[in-house]
Every structure is written in C-alpha cells, then in structure tokens.
Design an enzyme around this catalytic site. Sequence first.
Site, PDB file in Angstrom:
ATOM      1  N   ASP A  64       0.859  -1.185   0.000  1.00  0.00           N
ATOM      2  CA  ASP A  64       0.000   0.000   0.000  1.00  0.00           C
ATOM      3  C   ASP A  64       0.897   1.237   0.000  1.00  0.00           C
ATOM      4  O   ASP A  64       1.801   1.345   0.832  1.00  0.00           O
ATOM      5  CB  ASP A  64      -0.894   0.027   1.242  1.00  0.00           C
ATOM      6  CG  ASP A  64      -1.951  -1.073   1.218  1.00  0.00           C
ATOM      7  OD1 ASP A  64      -2.043  -1.791   0.209  1.00  0.00           O
ATOM      8  OD2 ASP A  64      -2.686  -1.203   2.217  1.00  0.00           O
TER       9      ASP A  64
ATOM     10  N   ASP B 273     -15.425  -3.583  -0.746  1.00  0.00           N
ATOM     11  CA  ASP B 273     -14.967  -3.349   0.627  1.00  0.00           C
ATOM     12  C   ASP B 273     -16.197  -3.110   1.492  1.00  0.00           C
ATOM     13  O   ASP B 273     -16.994  -2.208   1.210  1.00  0.00           O
ATOM     14  CB  ASP B 273     -14.048  -2.130   0.684  1.00  0.00           C
ATOM     15  CG  ASP B 273     -12.909  -2.225  -0.315  1.00  0.00           C
ATOM     16  OD1 ASP B 273     -12.380  -3.334  -0.485  1.00  0.00           O
ATOM     17  OD2 ASP B 273     -12.560  -1.194  -0.924  1.00  0.00           O
TER      18      ASP B 273
END
Length: 239
Positions: free
Chosen positions: A8, A129
């Site tokens: 990330d 998500d």
Amino acid sequence: MIILPAIDIKDGNCVRLFKGDYATVQKVAESPYIAAQGFADAGAEWMHMVDLDGAKDAKLVNADLIADVAKVSGLSVEVGGGIRDMKAVEYYLSRGINRVILGSAAVKNQQLVIDAVKEYGERIVVGIDAKEGMVRAEGWIDNSEINYIELAKRMEDVGVKTIVFTDIDQDGTLAGPNLKQLDNLAHEVSCNIIASGGVAVLKDIINLAELDVYGAICGKAIYTGSLDLKQAIEVTNKI
C-alpha cells in the site's frame, strides 16, 4: 489458491493502515522496491498494490511509482486506488500492470465497469470493501446502502470475473479473515474471489484454501513476521 503479498502506497512510502483508518498510517518497509524484491525472493508470482492517496483523492496519485515498482519486480501485479475513469484504467494496463481493480467506481459508476470489462475482459477486477456487510467507497470513507453480496451479483451480471473482497473490520487487525462472509460470497456468485483483510498466520491461509477461494492478499502479517510468505506459498501449492 494464489498468494498476493500487498504493498500500500501513501506519500510514496510502503505503509499499512488499521481498519482502513488513514490516521493509523505506519511505514512498514524501507521502500516499495525492497518490499517487492522480498516478495519475489520468497517465490511470489503475484503482487497486490494500492494507491492509498489515489483512493482518498479519487485520482491517480502514486501511479508512476506503482508502475515502476511493478516493472522492476518482474511480478504479475494488480492495482487499485483512484481508478475512476477509462483513462486511468488504460494508464495502468498500457504500462505492464496485469489487472486493475475498480472499487468506488463499481458503487458509483457501474457504466465504467461495463465499458472496462467490454474493452479489457478479465483484466478488470472489482474490489468490494464492506463494513458489517455494507459496501464502502472512496478509500472506505463513504458509506453506501448496498450489501456486499448484492453488489457482487450486479458485477457478475455485467461480466466481472474476479472480485477482491475486504472485510474492513478485519483489515490490518491480524484477527483472521471473515470466513463466513467469504463463504457466503463464494456460494452466491461464480466469480473468482480474492480474500483481503485479517490474514495473520499460516492457519488463516489454510482456512482460505479450504474455502476454495481463488486468492488471498497478505499485508501486515508479512511485515510483522507473523506469516512467512515463502512457507505460505509452499503450503498453498500443495493443497
């Protein structure tokens, strides 16, 4: 099942968040290049990369860096974060990225998913998500009124073949993946399911493999050392 170690990116650094909270950002590697090399050395074939700044700002922010890290690594790479139009999709896919992940766009702009799938087929992945089963968008900041399975069915109907599912409540917690939600999802759609969030130890990988999901994303567990990436890859190759 394939293992996808994760990088990330925020402000050019390799970081992790706790439950998607940007206030918890923590640098976890000296550089994304070094992290990617470590993944390759451990035997990984795929890597999962996210532009956290892009996800929050709804535009490509770290795209040049991500494309370069992917190229240098030699790994197959899927990328998400800030991909909101066909130009962004084309940017990544024309620079050697294997798959792009449409997340917020799947909630807010289904036509983009339709157009992208028509143009690029299985290179388009949808990221779903969810928090308590309800989908979130814009770097997990925006709530929606859509259940994760409902959205998955919509995506299947428009030709999406692969879904990355993240239980936000598990992400970055090392508390184990949400096996129940993943099992429900796998039984409701025929798409390949990539599990994301909560993987901590080898038993989590084995549990996911036994659910017969397509892939598992591992981030924090690798950086903390609670999961040996090389061992995880070897185990899944035998299952």
